[in-house]
Write an enzyme that holds these catalytic residues in place. Structure first.
Site, short mmCIF file in Angstrom:
data_model
loop_
_atom_site.label_atom_id
_atom_site.label_comp_id
_atom_site.label_asym_id
_atom_site.label_seq_id
_atom_site.Cartn_x
_atom_site.Cartn_y
_atom_site.Cartn_z
N PHE A 139 0.85 -1.19 0.00
CA PHE A 139 0.00 0.00 0.00
C PHE A 139 0.89 1.24 0.00
O PHE A 139 1.74 1.40 0.89
CB PHE A 139 -0.92 0.03 1.22
CG PHE A 139 -1.85 1.22 1.24
CD1 PHE A 139 -3.11 1.13 0.67
CD2 PHE A 139 -1.47 2.42 1.81
CE1 PHE A 139 -3.97 2.24 0.67
CE2 PHE A 139 -2.30 3.52 1.81
CZ PHE A 139 -3.57 3.42 1.24
N ASP A 155 9.32 2.94 1.56
CA ASP A 155 8.13 3.64 2.04
C ASP A 155 8.02 3.43 3.54
O ASP A 155 7.54 2.41 4.02
CB ASP A 155 6.90 3.09 1.32
CG ASP A 155 5.60 3.75 1.74
OD1 ASP A 155 5.58 4.44 2.78
OD2 ASP A 155 4.58 3.55 1.06
N LYS A 166 2.72 10.15 8.66
CA LYS A 166 2.07 9.61 9.84
C LYS A 166 2.69 10.09 11.16
O LYS A 166 2.50 11.23 11.53
CB LYS A 166 2.01 8.08 9.74
CG LYS A 166 0.97 7.63 8.71
CD LYS A 166 0.61 6.19 8.85
CE LYS A 166 -0.47 5.78 7.84
NZ LYS A 166 -1.82 6.15 8.23
N THR A 206 2.74 24.44 -5.02
CA THR A 206 2.68 25.73 -4.33
C THR A 206 3.27 25.66 -2.93
O THR A 206 4.16 26.44 -2.58
CB THR A 206 1.22 26.22 -4.25
OG1 THR A 206 0.71 26.41 -5.56
CG2 THR A 206 1.14 27.54 -3.49
#
Length: 470
Positions: free
Chosen positions: A184, A290, A321, A345
């Site tokens: 995931f 990740d 997280k 931005t």
């Protein structure tokens, strides 16, 4: 300073969770947003430490922690102090476009919040908004590096400049990110194309035709299945290497989680990750780790991949997280050849970096990684014999630090167990099809574990009495 004191134990005052007040608020909320996934409504003003309080006044020991995102506990003094500072007020009132108008103290804030705990081999940090965003930006960095190596020193061609506006090659080349089964990595378009955990996450959304490799499916206990697990990991490495060498679409990077945290808390050995690093290096493919869910000391080291013993570090490490901020670490080689290419931005958010700085300081100064290792070992040592005794309910206890999990014997048993645990005053969550995951605060102690164990064994006995009466 918070005036709240952490409870000594849970207190459940309603017969069901969610209770009537939570249900009423969720009914109102449903007119404004889709609230069908909500467990209950929280009262964050009253939540404290390792305990979450809901709208009905139930006090629950929280072992799920906003899907693994709360590092120090609710209403933590250090975070409240950061939130109430003049620095935070200025940052909130004047959000900068950091790429073009960085704040005066931004470099120092990056050093104190992120580079202080940079993974080995990383030179720089790219700040972003959330975990999906962090992975997406890492993919872009990988693609730009791949194209630059092919293009060399020459300028963009007229054909590249024209074809990219039609989303066609050579300006928009066919290049892939390789991910693993059950992984995931987020829900934005690029990250969703590498997410393989549940079909419901991906259905109806167009996806890049990127390949996936098999991730080892280990059997537990590890010592009993050492030979079979080694063969399984070797099979997965060989297939991954075959894909790297023969995939029709060239692969710019491989992304992998230290623990497949949404796909069922699936683990692999350090040897597997060492071999993965070897084959990515040999095939000139970047390795992205990740650490969105595993980072910030949850496994007992600040970054979970520290435990792999890699000969050479990964090329990028993404985070979010528990850091309460997001982005990815990288080497200088991965800075694009021109400005405005990997860009947006905000490029992160100073208020989140201020919070991250306070978190990092607390983790390091209070040696919370060591506490996580000790508390996790204590919890695991009690879960293992319970898994033998109550084997009809759960098995396959696994994990490092307090980043632990076990498997229930069916999805139905898991659903019932999680519901009963909430009624006992413990908030927990699942992963994959049958797994239950522990995602507590870094401040969890053995006393909290004892509170959990008493209620866990009570629930186990209730399940046995209902489903397997003597």
């Amino acid at each position: 300073m918070s005036k709240l004191a952490e409870p000594k134990q849970p207190d459940v005052v309603t017969s069901e969770i969610p209770g009537p007040e939570s249900k009423a608020i969720l009914h109102k909320l449903a007119r404004l947003q889709d609230s069908r996934a909500a467990f209950f409504v929280a009262d964050y003003e009253k939540s404290v430490g390792n305990y979450i309080v809901d709208a009905d006044g139930n006090q629950l020991l929280d072992l799920y922690c906003q899907i693994a995102s709360i590092p120090l506990g609710y209403n933590n003094d250090a975070l409240l102090a950061a939130a109430k500072s003049d620095e935070m007020a200025t940052a909130l009132a004047n959000r900068p476009a950091l790429g073009v108008f960085p704040a005066k103290g931004w470099a120092e804030l990056l050093e104190e919040a992120f580079m202080r705990v940079k993974p080995k081999g990383m030179d720089m940090v790219f700040t972003s908004s959330h975990g999906s965003d962090a992975n997406e930006l890492a993919y872009k960095a990988a693609f730009m590096r791949y194209a630059l190596r092919k293009r060399g020193a020459r300028a963009f061609s007229a054909e590249e400049l024209q074809s990219v506006m039609d989303n066609k090659a050579p300006g928009a080349p066919d290049v892939a990110i390789l991910s693993f089964s059950s992984g995931f990595h987020g829900r934005t378009f690029g990250s969703l194309s590498t997410t393989r955990s549940k079909a419901i996450h991906k259905l109806d959304i167009p996806a890049f035709k990127w390949p996936r490799a098999p991730f080892p499916q280990l059997r537990y206990p590890l010592e009993k299945y050492a030979e079979e697990n080694a063969e399984e990991e070797e099979r997965c490495i060989k297939e991954t290497e075959r894909i790297l060498r023969t995939n029709e679409m060239p692969i710019a990077a491989v992304i992998v989680e230290p623990v497949q945290s949404e796909g069922g808390d699936r683990h692999a050995s350090p040897r597997f990750f060492q071999e993965l690093r070897r084959i990515t290096k040999e095939n000139d493919v970047l390795l992205i780790v990740d650490e969105v869910q595993t980072g910030c000391a949850a496994t007992g080291t600040f970054w979970a991949h520290e435990q792999w013993g890699l000969a050479t570090p990964p090329d990028m490490v993404t985070f979010s997280k528990k850091m309460q901020a997001a982005g990815f670490y990288h080497t200088k080689e991965l800075v694009p050849d021109q400005p405005f290419r990997n860009f947006n931005t905000w490029l992160g958010d100073p208020p989140r970096a201020i919070v991250a700085r306070a978190i990092v300081s607390e983790v390091l100064e209070k040696n919370l990684a060591e506490q996580v290792r000790g508390t996790g070992a204590y919890l695991k040592s009690h879960l293992l014999p319970l898994a033998v005794r109550y084997h009809r309910v759960f098995n396959s206890v696994r994990g490092e630090g307090t980043f632990l999990a076990f498997d229930c014997t069916s999805p139905e048993i898991r659903a019932e167990l999680l519901h009963l645990m909430r009624l006992e005053g413990v908030n927990m969550g699942g992963s994959g099809d049958v797994s239950v995951r522990f995602r507590p605060m870094l401040t969890l102690t053995k006393a909290h574990v004892n509170v959990f164990l008493t209620r866990f064994e009570s629930v186990l006995n209730k399940l046995y009495k209902k489903h397997w009466p003597q």
